[in-house]
Design an enzyme around this catalytic site. Structure first.
Site, PDB file in Angstrom:
ATOM      1  N   HIS A 199      15.211   3.429  -1.710  1.00 51.29           N
ATOM      2  CA  HIS A 199      15.162   3.744  -3.147  1.00 51.29           C
ATOM      3  C   HIS A 199      15.357   5.246  -3.380  1.00 51.29           C
ATOM      4  O   HIS A 199      16.198   5.658  -4.164  1.00 51.29           O
ATOM      5  CB  HIS A 199      13.784   3.392  -3.725  1.00 51.29           C
ATOM      6  CG  HIS A 199      13.411   1.951  -3.699  1.00 51.29           C
ATOM      7  ND1 HIS A 199      13.949   1.018  -4.544  1.00 51.29           N
ATOM      8  CD2 HIS A 199      12.503   1.286  -2.944  1.00 51.29           C
ATOM      9  CE1 HIS A 199      13.389  -0.163  -4.329  1.00 51.29           C
ATOM     10  NE2 HIS A 199      12.512  -0.027  -3.354  1.00 51.29           N
TER      11      HIS A 199
HETATM   12  C1  BDR Z   1       9.747   3.222  -5.838  1.00 53.55           C
HETATM   13  O1  BDR Z   1       8.363   2.922  -5.640  1.00 53.55           O
HETATM   14  C2  BDR Z   1       7.930   3.385  -4.386  1.00 53.55           C
HETATM   15  O2  BDR Z   1       7.359   2.355  -3.644  1.00 53.55           O
HETATM   16  C3  BDR Z   1       9.130   3.954  -3.670  1.00 53.55           C
HETATM   17  O3  BDR Z   1       8.763   5.143  -2.989  1.00 53.55           O
HETATM   18  C4  BDR Z   1      10.144   4.206  -4.755  1.00 53.55           C
HETATM   19  O4  BDR Z   1      10.043   5.525  -5.266  1.00 53.55           O
HETATM   20  C5  BDR Z   1      10.517   1.906  -5.845  1.00 53.55           C
HETATM   21  O5  BDR Z   1      10.116   1.102  -6.904  1.00 53.55           O
END
Ligand code: BDR
Ligand code: CA
Length: 309
Positions: free
Chosen positions: A237
């Site tokens: 992500h």
């Molecule tokens: C986001 O939430 C966190 O778990 C990850 O680091 C990312 O920034 C994804 O939804």
């Protein structure tokens, strides 16, 4: 040199984004600000400090918001990032690097001012620190060249049907940031859910055999095991928000007016994108909608492999 502050809730995939950012030619990391999110802020801050020392990144690390602006949030125990944020990885505790005495919001403002309008932001956690900088320093929004964030989605959610985690943790903060006038790029679940690293990427990182590539491979291995145990896949992500900044060609973007649902029985934290232009408002951000997955994966492996050089 482009100048960036990374505001994050490290976090396994935040750590990968930092490792990759440190390997981007033409990018100068001016500091790291910590926010409550994946794990409590005290763990996020320790992870960032330890990581900086481990990879020799000598930049200020600032404590930030320990809770959302107006609501409460108790860090989930779903163990996506393990108990303290870096999965099963334990970095040696920093011995030489200590925290900057400024709060995240103050550091963000002072750095933005010192950069005279050139500072860019990479935001990979809930937006509380950025909202605080906007609220406390009215000049702040005008000083930011562009903000790239991982968060939200034009379509879908991961915490609920319609909300993504970073926005869902602090919707009021995201609302303040979205309405601030800062030029921004949203890298949401529309693209990030496709950014999955594969076994061969891990093998390449192992072959590179640097401190940074080994750590990245360990983090990716942790995520692979997590996936086998029914958890989230090896999804990058946060590194994808860095890609929007440093390798924008790997995605396709649409400009939309986007706001955040701050109430609603089921939809709090939903990022509403006016895809049919019914609001009559001008677009306030560029949203990543399509991703060239193989180019992104090889770019990420290259950036991590360059880290520390
Ligand atoms: C986001 O939430 C966190 O778990 C990850 O680091 C990312 O920034 C994804 O939804
Ligand atoms: Ca994150």
């Amino acid at each position: 040199m482009r100048k960036v502050v990374i505001d994050c809730d490290t976090g396994t995939d935040d750590a990968i984004a930092i490792l990759a950012a440190a390997g981007c030619p033409g990018l100068e990391i001016l500091g790291i600000t910590c926010v409550n999110g994946n794990v409590m802020e005290k763990y996020v801050a320790k992870n960032n400090l330890d990581l900086c020392e481990y990879i020799g990144l000598e930049v200020p690390v600032c404590h930030g918001a320990v809770s959302p602006l107006y609501s409460e949030y108790h860090n989930s125990q779903d163990m996506t990032h393990g108990l303290t944020g870096l999965g099963s990885i334990e970095l040696p505790s920093a011995k030489h690097h200590s925290f900057d005495s400024r709060t995240a919001s103050r550091f963000l403002y002072e750095t933005a001012k010192a950069c005279g309008g050139e500072l860019e932001l990479l935001v990979t956690g809930p937006m509380t620190n950025i909202a605080l900088a906007i609220i406390q320093y009215p000049e702040f929004s005008h000083l930011i060249r562009r903000l790239y964030f991982m968060g939200g989605a034009v379509f879908g959610g991961n915490v609920s049907t319609t909300a993504e985690f970073n926005i869902w943790v602090d919707p009021e903060a995201a609302h303040a940031v979205f309405q601030s006038g800062i030029p921004m790029t949203m890298v949401g679940l529309d693209v990030t859910l496709k950014a999955i690293m594969q076994k061969e990427d891990i093998e390449q990182l192992r072959l590179r055999d640097t401190r940074e590539s080994r750590l990245a491979a360990d983090l990716l291995d942790y995520m692979s095991v997590r996936f086998l145990n029914g958890g989230e896949n090896v999804i990058m992500h946060d590194a994808l928000a860095l890609a929007a900044m440093m390798f924008p060609e790997c995605m396709k973007y649409e400009d939309y007016w986007v706001d955040v649902e701050t109430s609603g029985d089921y939809t709090r934290g939903h990022t509403y994108a006016d895809i049919r232009q019914r609001s009559g408002r001008e677009a306030n951000m560029s949203c990543a909608m399509k991703l060239d997955v193989p180019s992104f994966r090889s770019w990420l492996v290259r950036r991590i492999s360059q880290s520390g050089n």
